[in-house]
Design a protein around this motif. Sequence first.
Motif, short mmCIF file in Angstrom:
data_model
loop_
_atom_site.label_atom_id
_atom_site.label_comp_id
_atom_site.label_asym_id
_atom_site.label_seq_id
_atom_site.Cartn_x
_atom_site.Cartn_y
_atom_site.Cartn_z
N ARG A 566 6.89 -76.58 -5.44
CA ARG A 566 6.26 -75.36 -5.20
C ARG A 566 4.80 -75.61 -5.43
O ARG A 566 4.38 -76.20 -6.52
N ASP A 567 4.20 -74.90 -4.66
CA ASP A 567 2.63 -74.73 -4.86
C ASP A 567 2.40 -73.47 -5.69
O ASP A 567 2.36 -72.34 -5.17
N THR A 568 1.92 -73.83 -6.97
CA THR A 568 1.71 -72.64 -8.01
C THR A 568 0.44 -71.78 -7.49
O THR A 568 0.27 -70.76 -8.06
N ALA A 569 -0.24 -72.20 -6.67
CA ALA A 569 -1.51 -71.46 -6.30
C ALA A 569 -1.25 -70.39 -5.16
O ALA A 569 -1.87 -69.81 -4.86
N LYS A 580 5.22 -63.13 -12.96
CA LYS A 580 3.96 -62.47 -13.59
C LYS A 580 3.11 -63.39 -14.21
O LYS A 580 1.79 -63.20 -13.92
N ASP A 581 3.56 -64.39 -15.03
CA ASP A 581 2.69 -65.14 -15.77
C ASP A 581 1.97 -66.19 -15.05
O ASP A 581 0.66 -66.60 -15.52
N GLU A 582 2.33 -66.22 -13.77
CA GLU A 582 1.64 -67.35 -12.86
C GLU A 582 0.51 -66.47 -12.15
O GLU A 582 -0.51 -67.23 -11.40
N ALA A 583 0.56 -65.17 -11.94
CA ALA A 583 -0.28 -64.43 -10.98
C ALA A 583 -1.89 -64.61 -11.42
O ALA A 583 -2.79 -65.00 -10.79
N SER A 628 7.58 -57.06 -8.75
CA SER A 628 6.47 -57.54 -7.74
C SER A 628 5.25 -56.55 -8.23
O SER A 628 4.08 -57.13 -8.02
N ALA A 629 5.23 -55.54 -8.50
CA ALA A 629 4.05 -54.75 -8.75
C ALA A 629 3.41 -55.02 -10.17
O ALA A 629 2.30 -55.01 -10.02
N LYS A 634 -1.07 -58.06 -12.99
CA LYS A 634 -1.54 -59.24 -13.72
C LYS A 634 -2.85 -59.91 -12.85
O LYS A 634 -3.96 -60.41 -13.24
N SER A 635 -2.75 -59.82 -11.26
CA SER A 635 -3.68 -60.41 -10.74
C SER A 635 -4.92 -59.32 -10.72
O SER A 635 -6.20 -59.87 -10.58
#
Length: 775
Positions: A566-569, A580-583, A628-629, A634-635
Amino acid sequence: MGTMLQSAGMQDGKIPEEMNIESREIVIDIHKKYISAGADIITTNTFGANRIKLEKSKYELEEIIRAAVHNAKEAAKEFENVSIGLDIGPIGELLEPMGTLSFDEAYETFKEVVMLGEKYNVDLYLIETMTDLSEARAAVLAVKENSSKPVFCTMTFDESGRTFTGVCPESMCIALNALNVDAVGINCSLGPKEMVPVVDKILEFSKCPVIIQPNAGLPVSVNGKVVYNVKKEEFAEYVIDFVKKGASLVGGCCGTTDEYIQYLKSKLKGESKAQRSNKQISRVCTATRFVNIEGVKVVGERINPTGKKLFKEALRNNDLDYVVREAITQVKNGADILDVNVGLPEIDEKKCMVNVVKEIQSVTDVPLQIDSTDCKVIEEALRVYNGKAIVNSVNGTEESLNNVLPIVKKYGAAVVALALDDNGLPKSAEERIAIAARIVKRAEEIGISREDIIIDALTLTVSAQQNQAKETVKAVKYITDVLKLKTILGVSNISFGLPNRNLLNRTFLTMCLNSGLTLPIVNPGSSEIMDTIMAYKVFNMEDVNEENYVKHFAVNQDEKTTTKERDTADLKEIVIEGLKDEAAKATESLLQEKKELEVVNEYLIPALDIVGERYEKGIIFLPQLIGSAETVKKSFEVLKQSLKSKESGSLSKGKIIMATVKGDIHDIGKNIVKVILENYGYDIMDLGRDVNPEYVAEMVQKHDVKLVGLSALMTTTVKNMAITIEKIKDKKQDCKVFVGGAVLNEEYAKMINADFYARDAKESVKIAESVLRKH
């Protein structure tokens, strides 16, 4: 009760429960009318009686419940054989992970009510109008753990066949039957005609008695007065048909006056309830999905730290997104159930397990298998698990039988029974079978059904004990064919220490499947394993006309994903999956080459559109939509901080005022819409709940707002919605108003002069875009 109180003169916006104290004679008279009409059970005027909903009441919770029970008893004393049920409605706030209210907070809120029901000695408890299975479970547990009285629980479904949060009737029945309720069913929301498909499913799936309480149709306007559109004759016709199909308890909800009950009672004379023949099927579920354990179902093995260095690090660092990625990846690759094991000696396993269960359930809807050797961990996980899970595991030792089985029984879980005991690992199939039979006997003695017992005949490493593989296969066949029980095996254990493990794994898997293995615990990311299972299903007639097999191989196998690939970006995918934590990390990465608005328009909005489309199609449900919201939030935090540091620009696409109208204390729908709109880039001014019409209009004028969203969940407060709209229109002619809530529909929205009706959160986005784009 609400309809009767309104017709008796209850003022708009009045807290109905306060009338137990201030208008006792009116409430007593209503109870008497229903008893005289033939009701066997009357329910107290306590639908909104909990400390959260009564926050603005002048009376204490105990005062209201004491008065409500006294009024019901006063009305019933002249009659014989009338039972009094304490009515328990929803709290009015969303539970985690969709909202902020924890399961424990919800439980304690309901417990307060139940303890007062016990103090003032009601006959039974009716938990009703629930939309969230987790909240329903909290309420049921509050009754079961603090009372020995009967408990009925009903949920409210819309025409999609699901509740507001996406709960399906099948999952409701499976999960609440598991908690041993005395009756389960449906109330409110729909008229009897529209209820038919949902009722049919409940009658098919519920093992316990079924309770049905339809509305008298839907509210409509006749000469400016709100009435319900189903007459008592039509109402009775449908309800009698429900009885003929097997319903045990029937009554009415919104709009059903005593006349409806009297007419229904007269028509029920001489009718007999059909005997339902519920087939005993092994089932597990989440709130939105159920799995029949018939044929082969794949249990994903990857959420387990054994032999996984990166997984262990993720658990130590509380990196839940790593765990969630494993869950998502396994589901994409075909897992029907996920085994969840977070046992590391250096972490708080109980806390971690609870958090992992919540996080996984917020992003995917496959059932879970709670895997731990610690009974406290198992119980805490089952408590918050939203549905019916599998427990892995119990074994034949006295300690395990005494500690694990009561927990399994209490929460109604299915259980994996390991065929080993105090004598250690059995060497023969016969020993395994004997231990399995003994565990089954003990489980049945405390009330665990055979269909909820799954036998693990043990997979031992062939490199160390080569002769044991055949014994395991032999045991699986006997347990399947003779004991008629489901079986489960950790398939990959067979090949430790040998080359070409996949060859050994899939060969052993084929032998076991041919002997009747039901639940192989495997790595769904292994194409060889999944291909073998696909092929087996063709030969075992589980894949009719080979449809799934053909579809499976029509997809490019290179598309199968693993966590490492997986591409974390990929921010869009992160939002869709609710990581959430990766956003934040992905957003920071994108800002090195993109402007803030480009990130919003090229990644966040398209991702939310995809999520919204899946929500509208019923592919995902409210937990995933909210997940998702929250990920977008977070973003947005990173984007706003970036803009602030540059002291330039704004992400806002416009300002919207939102409020729950005067007299209504429900925030659920409004808060969901608020979250979604915020994450589409709108600036939301939330005025809260129980808001005066004049104040809404003043704020519209003061802030020059072009769009207002109004929410109402109670029929008694829709008039205040109309008044609020009138006040807004008087002050600001070019402001548009959209409305939503369980009691509203398109026709009703037009009747109260609203500009738009938003049936759900996604619709509100379309409305906002159409109005604010012009400004």
